[in-house]
Enzyme design. Sequence first.
Site, PDB file in Angstrom:
ATOM      1  N   TYR A  19       0.866  -1.291   0.044  1.00 18.51           N
ATOM      2  CA  TYR A  19       0.013   0.081  -0.040  1.00 18.51           C
ATOM      3  C   TYR A  19       0.935   1.292  -0.051  1.00 18.51           C
ATOM      4  O   TYR A  19       2.238   1.153   0.189  1.00 18.51           O
ATOM      5  CB  TYR A  19      -0.914   0.135   1.251  1.00 18.51           C
ATOM      6  CG  TYR A  19      -0.154  -0.217   2.587  1.00 18.51           C
ATOM      7  CD1 TYR A  19       0.374   0.427   3.410  1.00 18.51           C
ATOM      8  CD2 TYR A  19      -0.526  -1.601   2.990  1.00 18.51           C
ATOM      9  CE1 TYR A  19       0.974   0.159   4.318  1.00 18.51           C
ATOM     10  CE2 TYR A  19      -0.085  -2.037   4.362  1.00 18.51           C
ATOM     11  CZ  TYR A  19       0.703  -1.040   4.853  1.00 18.51           C
ATOM     12  OH  TYR A  19       1.264  -1.645   6.281  1.00 18.51           O
TER      13      TYR A  19
ATOM     14  N   HIS B 288       5.963  -1.032   1.186  1.00 18.55           N
ATOM     15  CA  HIS B 288       6.004   0.276   0.458  1.00 18.55           C
ATOM     16  C   HIS B 288       7.161  -0.029  -0.481  1.00 18.55           C
ATOM     17  O   HIS B 288       7.865  -0.511  -0.137  1.00 18.55           O
ATOM     18  CB  HIS B 288       6.215   1.697   1.065  1.00 18.55           C
ATOM     19  CG  HIS B 288       5.320   1.645   2.319  1.00 18.55           C
ATOM     20  ND1 HIS B 288       4.328   1.719   2.283  1.00 18.55           N
ATOM     21  CD2 HIS B 288       5.835   2.303   3.756  1.00 18.55           C
ATOM     22  CE1 HIS B 288       3.390   1.870   3.600  1.00 18.55           C
ATOM     23  NE2 HIS B 288       4.791   2.160   4.380  1.00 18.55           N
TER      24      HIS B 288
END
Length: 327
Positions: A253, A303
Amino acid sequence: MGRGHPPPSPTLPFCWAGVGGGAGPRLQPRRSGRAGPSKGGTGPKQANWRALKLTGPGAGGGGGDGSFLHGRRRRQERQAWPARRPAQTEMLQPQFKSHNTNEVLEKLFQIVPGENPYRFRDPQQCRRCAVVGNSGNLRGSGYGQDVDGHNFIMRMNQAPTVGFEKDVGSRTTHHFMYPESAKNLPANVSFVLVPFKALDLMWIASALSTGQIRFTYAPVKSFLRVDKEKVQIYNPAFFKYIHDRWTEHHGRYPSTGMLVLFFALHVCDEVNVYGFGADSRGNWHHYWENNRYAGEFRKTGVHDADFEAHIIDMLAKASKIEVYRGN
């Protein structure tokens, strides 16, 4: 704003116009005004005005702007939830125990306000916003005074200012946190919750009232001392838009920094970015610590720091933001 500046745009750079409202938005290129003094050539331009108008496809835009934003159109979604709004929770993580999100929100909005804090503004004033990341490149930058000169100053997660004022500034208007990173805030600062799961929404309601929830996947503050009237909830639908259209599912995400950056792009006329990326020696660490494992988080897959850095470079080259690299 000084002489020589173009008149402010009457088109507000917000995405609060409802769901599915016609053509997707488009960020127009900036209009630059007189550049003010900067310390040693590294400080921000003091009088640089950027218009980030939301318009339909094919309108305006030069310098390859159309190809830059091609395929990134979205529904008109609010960045933060007001009260009595249907839940859109595509990005919330599944949990072992299911929750009725609408019921959770109903209880939540009995505690926090449902007013849109960005509805009214002076159309003759340029809203200048600083997005302050946590990179070690802020150490020794001397950006503090410039950061404090913005209308909105957005910080995230731990982000201490005491002892670092010369480099990061002392003012904060918005502080973005998830439950596990939450801390008490002064009364004049907006706490913006970034929820990753339904339990996060239950936690903020609990932390502002009964204090019953003390653990999510880690210990969390049972009570949170913040201004209830300034609490905002990051909309998971807007979260999903960034994940789909900008970070393109690189990483599990988007990082908090990326979420805050796009929040700023939709509520500000001018966005200046500080404390993102590596320092001049290629180290990735926080400005308040000396991390001998600097850069290891880039390999976790949570990430994609390299891809997000690429997005920031694209935004800067397209004159959507100004990035200050520090030391």
